[in-house]
Design a protein around this motif. Sequence first.
Motif, PDB file in Angstrom:
ATOM      1  N   ASP A  86     -72.183  47.042 -29.690  1.00 40.56           N
ATOM      2  CA  ASP A  86     -71.701  48.415 -29.900  1.00 40.56           C
ATOM      3  C   ASP A  86     -70.532  48.426 -30.896  1.00 40.56           C
ATOM      4  O   ASP A  86     -69.832  47.427 -31.051  1.00 40.56           O
ATOM      5  N   ASP A  87     -70.356  49.561 -31.544  1.00 43.71           N
ATOM      6  CA  ASP A  87     -69.178  49.783 -32.418  1.00 43.71           C
ATOM      7  C   ASP A  87     -68.952  48.673 -33.420  1.00 43.71           C
ATOM      8  O   ASP A  87     -67.821  48.265 -33.681  1.00 43.71           O
ATOM      9  N   ASP A  98     -71.220  52.158 -36.199  1.00 45.53           N
ATOM     10  CA  ASP A  98     -70.690  53.504 -35.986  1.00 45.53           C
ATOM     11  C   ASP A  98     -70.199  54.065 -37.307  1.00 45.53           C
ATOM     12  O   ASP A  98     -69.348  53.480 -37.963  1.00 45.53           O
ATOM     13  N   GLU A 106     -75.004  54.940 -35.331  1.00 43.93           N
ATOM     14  CA  GLU A 106     -74.597  56.048 -34.459  1.00 43.93           C
ATOM     15  C   GLU A 106     -73.567  56.892 -35.191  1.00 43.93           C
ATOM     16  O   GLU A 106     -73.027  56.511 -36.222  1.00 43.93           O
TER      17      GLU A 106
HETATM   18 CA    CA Z   1     -70.520  53.255 -30.052  1.00 47.69          CA
END
Ligand code: CA
Length: 759
Positions: free
Chosen positions: A661-662, A684, A718
Amino acid sequence: MREQFTVIFLLLILGLMTCVNIATRSRKKISRPVGLLLAALIPPVTGNLLIICSTVQLYADIGRYIYFIGMDFVMFALMKFTDAYCGRPEKRIALRNICYALLLIDAVQLFSNIFFGHAFGTEMIEVEGAPYYTFVPYIGQAFHRAVDYGLLVGVMIIFIARMIRAPRIYLERYAVIFITMMICAAWQTLYIFSRAPIDRSMIGFGVFGLLIFYFSLYYRPLRLLDRMLADVASQMNEALFFFDAGERCIWANEPAMKFSELTEDDLEKVPDFLEWRFEYIKDLHAEEWSSPYEIGTGDSKKYYFLDKHTLRDEKGRVTGSFLRVRDNTEEQKKLQRELWCASHDILTGLYTREFMYERIHQALTEDPDTDYYIVFVDVKNFKIVNDIFSTAFGDHALRRIAARIRGFSTENWVYGRLAGATFGVCLPVGEFQEEQLERRLSGFIVSDGNHEYHLLIHLGVYQVTDRSADVATMFDRAYVALSEIDEDYSRHIAYYDEELRSKLVWEQHISTQLGEAIANRQIQPYLQPIVDSSGRPVGAEALVRWIHPEDGFLSPGSFIPVFEKNGMIVEVDRYMWRCACEILSRWSDELPDLFISVNISPKDFYFMDVVSEIKGLTEEYGIEPRRLRIEITETVMMNDGEDRMRILNEFRELGFIVEMDDFGSGYSSLNMLKDMPVDVLKIDMKFLSISQNRDRARKIVQSIIGLSADLGIESLTEGVEAEYQYNALHEMGCKLFQGYLFSKPVPVADFEKYCRDSR
Ligand code: CA
Ligand code: C2E
Ligand code: CA
């Protein structure tokens, strides 16, 4: 003459009987042999009394038998007494038994004189005009005398030996009895040779008995007592000065002589000396007083305790007095050392925490008009100092910091060591020079000559508003302020202010409610669709929402960081994972291909076995692992990287899809990517600040997507908000998308409708 002796003998008998009576009632050990000896003396005296009084031969003869046989009994009792008086009878057991036997034989042979007449005969003479029966000795009488004299000599030898061996002070105790025995023996001998009709030596025997009575039971050797008391007094550590009723010093013990440096001849100077030494002795001659004194200054300071007592006789008249001077210096210094140790930290010499708290409390109450700061001084990463260098260097560093605090301080500061590498200071607000401190703290270097280390020191500051609060609580607040600068390397000082306070109140508020919120389903999963390049939803990310009954709709930003800090995130995540599984199991028929991504906080790894937890849930709900995606952030890998790597591999081996993530938000590098056991990279958009330099961002995204494709890792972007982003990313080869462009996170039912609509 006869009458006179009759009276004397009667008096002796009476005296002896009285003494026997007293001795038998005494509880002293010696009283029994004394009583026996006195009782034994009564028959010979009685016998003689009978002889003197008798004008009839029979009575005189009876008296003589009583006298002679009684003397054997006297010898027996004398031996018993000697054993008790001189001690160590065990040395003479055999000899004594022979003596007893001799006495018995003598008594028997004297008695048998009735039948054989071998010991003595009777002869009548005239004394003062009346018949008097004296005796004529034969061979048996010679035996009797030999036995009695022999034993007497033996007893006297024992006394002589005792006198030689005993300390001089005890001599008189033996000598008096010895001399009396000598006199008695001499007197008796005189009687035998003078052939006087009346045995006057009996008086000697009586007196001998009375002397024994006195010396054994009542005599206290006063000289001995004197000496002993003086010895005891001299062996005491205290100086003792004795004064007579006229306040003249009559005696002083050894410590007193040493203390006053006077000699026995200077005793009259003692009062002057005392008044000079303890200059402020008000009235040395007052009757009863006691008082501590301190003499000198600094290290050579001496502490004394003086007390004076006056002695009186039974009528209340003063007989004398004594003054005791006790040198308390050692005790006092020890006490002061102990007090210092109890209140000071040994390493730094600063106050201990408890003592500092006490002193701060005192300062705050004594000075209510001054505003104070409580400062929590924290040395960051101090453990590293100890680890890299040595504990000795660490100690050195702590001492330097302590010295620095001491250097800054004024007499208005109270400061100490809190624990480990933390210190506390309480100072008036006006004396806190922030800018100067900031400057100094940013360049705090310790060096021991070999090593040099730049210490990072942070100050948490709390301005005391509520003085009735615990000092510990004040330090807690100052400490809390520190958390505000943890990540900020440009700041060294943080204040506990209203903002921080309300933040803490908020944290407290939501933390206490979490359990209930989960149980009441105030905490809910929202789903944000994840779409493929054709725009069709292929899955969703589960994002937590708190629909709070009073505070309304709470987004994770307001509570997730709080729970991450205090560890309660574990409860949130565990609940969210369960919800995701529940939803997936519900979808099994209608939406069997959709997946849900769940977030895993770095903290989760500390508090539970994440793999078995999630595996257990999928088994419980009968869900294929690939339908539950695992989102981790790169911070997870920052600590304990190898272990985390193993955990991710475990997930993948079980069939779960792991998403990073991220990506791009923190310290991640493309380089690190090749070692990461992940299947999907979530990039992101907000981290790429697209608006600023579209071209540059484009190139970065392009290369990330390209590289991850090369490594067989799928890309998911995202934060996609605009159509053009979507198109560009599509062109770059990105396969999956998530963002407001498609949908915000929505309640589960809304998401289900969204899916149905987009089919
Ligand atoms: Ca995220
Ligand atoms: P995240 O995991 O990076 O989640 C994505 C966040 O971006 C979500 O914010 C989402 O609403 C937001 N977002 C989605 N599309 C867009 C877009 O086009 N533009 C913008 N500006 N934002 C977009 P949310 O839901 O507020 O969550 C914030 C963070 O809270 C999450 O970041 C995640 O780190 C954390 N979080 C949320 N739910 C959970 C959870 O259940 N457990 C854990 N551990 N953390 C969670
Ligand atoms: Ca996420």
